[in-house]
Design an enzyme around this catalytic site. Sequence first.
Site, PDB file in Angstrom:
ATOM      1  N   HIS A 131     -22.517  70.595   7.620  1.00 55.51           N
ATOM      2  CA  HIS A 131     -23.446  69.483   7.823  1.00 55.51           C
ATOM      3  C   HIS A 131     -22.891  68.181   7.255  1.00 55.51           C
ATOM      4  O   HIS A 131     -23.270  67.105   7.689  1.00 55.51           O
ATOM      5  CB  HIS A 131     -24.827  69.828   7.266  1.00 55.51           C
ATOM      6  CG  HIS A 131     -25.530  70.803   8.162  1.00 55.51           C
ATOM      7  ND1 HIS A 131     -25.469  72.159   7.945  1.00 55.51           N
ATOM      8  CD2 HIS A 131     -26.220  70.627   9.304  1.00 55.51           C
ATOM      9  CE1 HIS A 131     -26.113  72.766   8.925  1.00 55.51           C
ATOM     10  NE2 HIS A 131     -26.584  71.870   9.763  1.00 55.51           N
TER      11      HIS A 131
ATOM     12  N   ARG B  37     -33.288  66.789  13.124  1.00 52.64           N
ATOM     13  CA  ARG B  37     -33.166  67.743  12.013  1.00 52.64           C
ATOM     14  C   ARG B  37     -34.091  67.307  10.878  1.00 52.64           C
ATOM     15  O   ARG B  37     -33.682  66.544  10.001  1.00 52.64           O
ATOM     16  CB  ARG B  37     -31.725  67.776  11.495  1.00 52.64           C
ATOM     17  CG  ARG B  37     -30.710  68.419  12.428  1.00 52.64           C
ATOM     18  CD  ARG B  37     -29.343  68.444  11.769  1.00 52.64           C
ATOM     19  NE  ARG B  37     -28.416  69.358  12.394  1.00 52.64           N
ATOM     20  CZ  ARG B  37     -27.458  69.003  13.263  1.00 52.64           C
ATOM     21  NH1 ARG B  37     -27.295  67.749  13.595  1.00 52.64           N
ATOM     22  NH2 ARG B  37     -26.651  69.913  13.768  1.00 52.64           N
TER      23      ARG B  37
ATOM     24  N   ARG C 124     -37.314  69.536  15.483  1.00 52.61           N
ATOM     25  CA  ARG C 124     -37.061  70.903  15.016  1.00 52.61           C
ATOM     26  C   ARG C 124     -37.754  71.106  13.677  1.00 52.61           C
ATOM     27  O   ARG C 124     -37.630  70.256  12.779  1.00 52.61           O
ATOM     28  CB  ARG C 124     -35.553  71.134  14.855  1.00 52.61           C
ATOM     29  CG  ARG C 124     -35.269  72.544  14.365  1.00 52.61           C
ATOM     30  CD  ARG C 124     -33.802  72.835  14.324  1.00 52.61           C
ATOM     31  NE  ARG C 124     -33.153  72.190  13.203  1.00 52.61           N
ATOM     32  CZ  ARG C 124     -31.850  72.307  12.937  1.00 52.61           C
ATOM     33  NH1 ARG C 124     -31.081  73.021  13.724  1.00 52.61           N
ATOM     34  NH2 ARG C 124     -31.319  71.706  11.900  1.00 52.61           N
TER      35      ARG C 124
ATOM     36  N   GLU D  58     -29.438  80.569  18.165  1.00 53.71           N
ATOM     37  CA  GLU D  58     -28.294  80.372  17.272  1.00 53.71           C
ATOM     38  C   GLU D  58     -27.976  81.617  16.457  1.00 53.71           C
ATOM     39  O   GLU D  58     -27.065  81.609  15.635  1.00 53.71           O
ATOM     40  CB  GLU D  58     -28.507  79.154  16.367  1.00 53.71           C
ATOM     41  CG  GLU D  58     -29.818  79.139  15.610  1.00 53.71           C
ATOM     42  CD  GLU D  58     -30.010  77.876  14.785  1.00 53.71           C
ATOM     43  OE1 GLU D  58     -29.061  77.104  14.614  1.00 53.71           O
ATOM     44  OE2 GLU D  58     -31.137  77.679  14.298  1.00 53.71           O
TER      45      GLU D  58
ATOM     46  N   ASN E 127     -23.287  75.841  16.471  1.00 51.26           N
ATOM     47  CA  ASN E 127     -22.654  75.843  15.143  1.00 51.26           C
ATOM     48  C   ASN E 127     -22.934  77.159  14.432  1.00 51.26           C
ATOM     49  O   ASN E 127     -22.045  77.779  13.849  1.00 51.26           O
ATOM     50  CB  ASN E 127     -23.192  74.697  14.271  1.00 51.26           C
ATOM     51  CG  ASN E 127     -23.089  73.366  14.958  1.00 51.26           C
ATOM     52  OD1 ASN E 127     -22.257  73.192  15.833  1.00 51.26           O
ATOM     53  ND2 ASN E 127     -23.941  72.416  14.591  1.00 51.26           N
ATOM     54  N   ASP E 128     -24.195  77.550  14.485  1.00 50.05           N
ATOM     55  CA  ASP E 128     -24.553  78.818  13.850  1.00 50.05           C
ATOM     56  C   ASP E 128     -24.226  79.999  14.749  1.00 50.05           C
ATOM     57  O   ASP E 128     -23.806  81.048  14.259  1.00 50.05           O
ATOM     58  CB  ASP E 128     -26.040  78.828  13.480  1.00 50.05           C
ATOM     59  CG  ASP E 128     -26.281  78.050  12.200  1.00 50.05           C
ATOM     60  OD1 ASP E 128     -25.523  78.267  11.237  1.00 50.05           O
ATOM     61  OD2 ASP E 128     -27.186  77.197  12.166  1.00 50.05           O
TER      62      ASP E 128
ATOM     63  N   ARG F 233     -19.201  78.872   8.636  1.00 49.28           N
ATOM     64  CA  ARG F 233     -18.877  77.581   9.251  1.00 49.28           C
ATOM     65  C   ARG F 233     -18.391  76.536   8.271  1.00 49.28           C
ATOM     66  O   ARG F 233     -17.860  75.501   8.681  1.00 49.28           O
ATOM     67  CB  ARG F 233     -20.091  77.049  10.043  1.00 49.28           C
ATOM     68  CG  ARG F 233     -21.272  76.659   9.193  1.00 49.28           C
ATOM     69  CD  ARG F 233     -22.516  76.454  10.046  1.00 49.28           C
ATOM     70  NE  ARG F 233     -22.805  75.054  10.283  1.00 49.28           N
ATOM     71  CZ  ARG F 233     -23.939  74.619  10.832  1.00 49.28           C
ATOM     72  NH1 ARG F 233     -24.867  75.479  11.231  1.00 49.28           N
ATOM     73  NH2 ARG F 233     -24.149  73.341  10.995  1.00 49.28           N
TER      74      ARG F 233
ATOM     75  N   CYS G  35     -27.341  71.992  21.534  1.00 40.05           N
ATOM     76  CA  CYS G  35     -27.426  70.888  20.575  1.00 40.05           C
ATOM     77  C   CYS G  35     -26.433  71.060  19.429  1.00 40.05           C
ATOM     78  O   CYS G  35     -26.376  70.252  18.523  1.00 40.05           O
ATOM     79  CB  CYS G  35     -28.846  70.718  20.048  1.00 40.05           C
ATOM     80  SG  CYS G  35     -29.443  72.148  19.152  1.00 40.05           S
TER      81      CYS G  35
HETATM   82  C1  PEP Z   1     -26.486  74.581  15.255  1.00 42.83           C
HETATM   83  O1  PEP Z   1     -26.508  75.544  14.502  1.00 42.83           O
HETATM   84  O2  PEP Z   1     -25.684  74.461  16.204  1.00 42.83           O
HETATM   85  C2  PEP Z   1     -27.455  73.480  15.071  1.00 42.83           C
HETATM   86  C3  PEP Z   1     -27.559  72.501  15.940  1.00 42.83           C
HETATM   87  O3  PEP Z   1     -28.183  73.481  13.928  1.00 42.83           O
HETATM   88  P1  PEP Z   1     -27.588  73.046  12.507  1.00 42.83           P
HETATM   89  O4  PEP Z   1     -26.210  72.495  12.728  1.00 42.83           O
HETATM   90  O5  PEP Z   1     -28.523  72.056  11.923  1.00 42.83           O
HETATM   91  O6  PEP Z   1     -27.565  74.341  11.751  1.00 42.83           O
HETATM   92 MG    MG Z   2     -28.178  75.825  13.206  1.00 39.56          MG
END
Ligand code: PEP
Ligand code: MG
Length: 588
Positions: A199, A306, A342, A441, A464-465, A475, A512
């Site tokens: 993040h 977020r 979200r 995710e 991402n997750d 990650r 996303c």
């Molecule tokens: C993701 O996991 O791709 C996502 C958009 O959520 P975050 O990056 O906030 O975990």
């Molecule tokens: Mg996520």
Amino acid sequence: MPKNATTLEITYTGIPASPGIAVGPIHVSARGFSAPEIYEISEEEISYERTRFDEAVAVTKKQLIDLQERLESLSGNADSEIFEAHVMLLEDKTLLDKVAAAISDRQQNAEFAFYAVMQNFLEAMRRIPDPYLRERTADIEDVCQRVLRNFKVDEDSGHEAPDGTHILLAYDLSPSDTASMNRRHLLGFATEQGSVNSHTAILARSFGIPAVVGLGASLIQVTTLTPAVIDGYAGKLILNPRPETLAKYAALTLEKEKRSTELDAKRGEATETLDGKKITLSANIEFLDELHQVKHSGAKGVGLYRTEFLLLNGSEMPDEAEQTEAYTRVANEVSPDLVIVRTLDAGGDKLPVEPLTEPEPNPFLGWRGIRVSLSRPAMFRDQLRAILRASQHGKIAVMFPLVSGLSELLQAREALKRCMEELNAEGVPFDPKIPVGVMIEVPSAAVCADLLAPHVDFFSIGTNDLIQYTVAVDRVNPHVANLYKPTHPAVIRLIGKTVEAGSEHGIWTGVCGEMAGDIRLTPLLIGLGVQELSVSPKIVPKVGQVIRSLDFSQCEATAKEALRTSGSRAIMDLTLAVARERYPDLLD
Ligand code: PEP
Ligand code: MG
């Protein structure tokens, strides 16, 4: 430039985390205590500054000895030993000599020279694999703070602090460190740790701050004020850049600016492929101050807000009224386009919603996302009511993070229904048809997408997750960053399965996660049937142009082949071949 400064150009290569070029002096990050003012001194002032340092140390020692005596008289002797250790630190000849040398060699004011020496010392201590020693850093920070407070300030020194703009160099930065940085002064940052999907990196891209992470090298010896360049495109940190290096980067900056102006000029154009496939292109935000960028970018609404970053303003989630205000503002400003709010995704590498009694052994597999909301019904209720109340002011959708299966989704929906009933009973208006989405995710959610689809209005894939959980690669861990593969066949198949389940149930699927903004992958995602891409506002114009350059039928054929292909590299090559053919000059 201060005397004796080294002028040897050194390049470190890490992971490009946020594009852009930054040129300026390094500021080594202050963990634990903040940096004092810095200014250059003349040769004649060196001995005066050394005296100021000696005096600050002497006053601090006296205070510590007084404290020690007071504590001894109250509680016997054992507890007071800690102050003895502090005093000994201030008598450490090596450290004292280093500060004196820093004052004369770098010609810096005494408090800054002391601070810089102690920063390096503290960083070295933090890396010792001995928990006891590492914990002692807090004591040393405490002594440093005392010394800094005890410097006599010469009001008429006539020294001016520099404008403060700098490149931050840190061992690592947490998302909250990044979010709370003074962005007016920050030109860019470089960290030894970190990865592109943390993040911290996501925030850097949102803020448009050039960044390099995962440099790997030990940089604790780099001193504050060393001139530097950050190349956020190639992932380089260059110390003491030569004039020709600076010229090269000045030219690159101009070229990028020109490209960005060209793309900006097209930002109002429809985002559809050459053969007429419409793709919704929206923006991800973390903070309300990003809204002007969303508007400027030409994004069609906010595909991911977020909300966990609201936690940064205090130690807990703001109350219902404050959240209503925040969501209403987003709805108003983005209207008539949609905003997907979200619900809280605290935990993982982000702030916890409340202090944990013990650190979690595996935070990403722990108390995170919807799990937190479902176990804190009052807090969840506040958030849902606020989202509903704001929904009368614009087009708002609600979306649940980290759902792993149907039961969690149904519980969340039930909580939403209860809030709607309450608001109805109270006569508070809201949109009764508010769209409800779920993030896909967690691999179990992707595999069960057909079970989830009947209960939602859309899917948004959090790649991402999804990647980290599918291929079991943290990650944020740079040691395994090479294994974090967006084009892993399993990831591609899960995305394909999700889209398929969505379309069978008549709902749309978006992405996303950061894959949505990686333009090497746009042909693949669109070909897999993804209908919405939500990306950082900064890159909306570029992704828009990418969509307009593509041919949907070619993307579909590419995706079909990708689903039959067994290796990550080969899948990447397939999508990259289309990208190179269609928009070679947009690929950095
Ligand atoms: C993701 O996991 O791709 C996502 C958009 O959520 P975050 O990056 O906030 O975990
Ligand atoms: Mg996520």
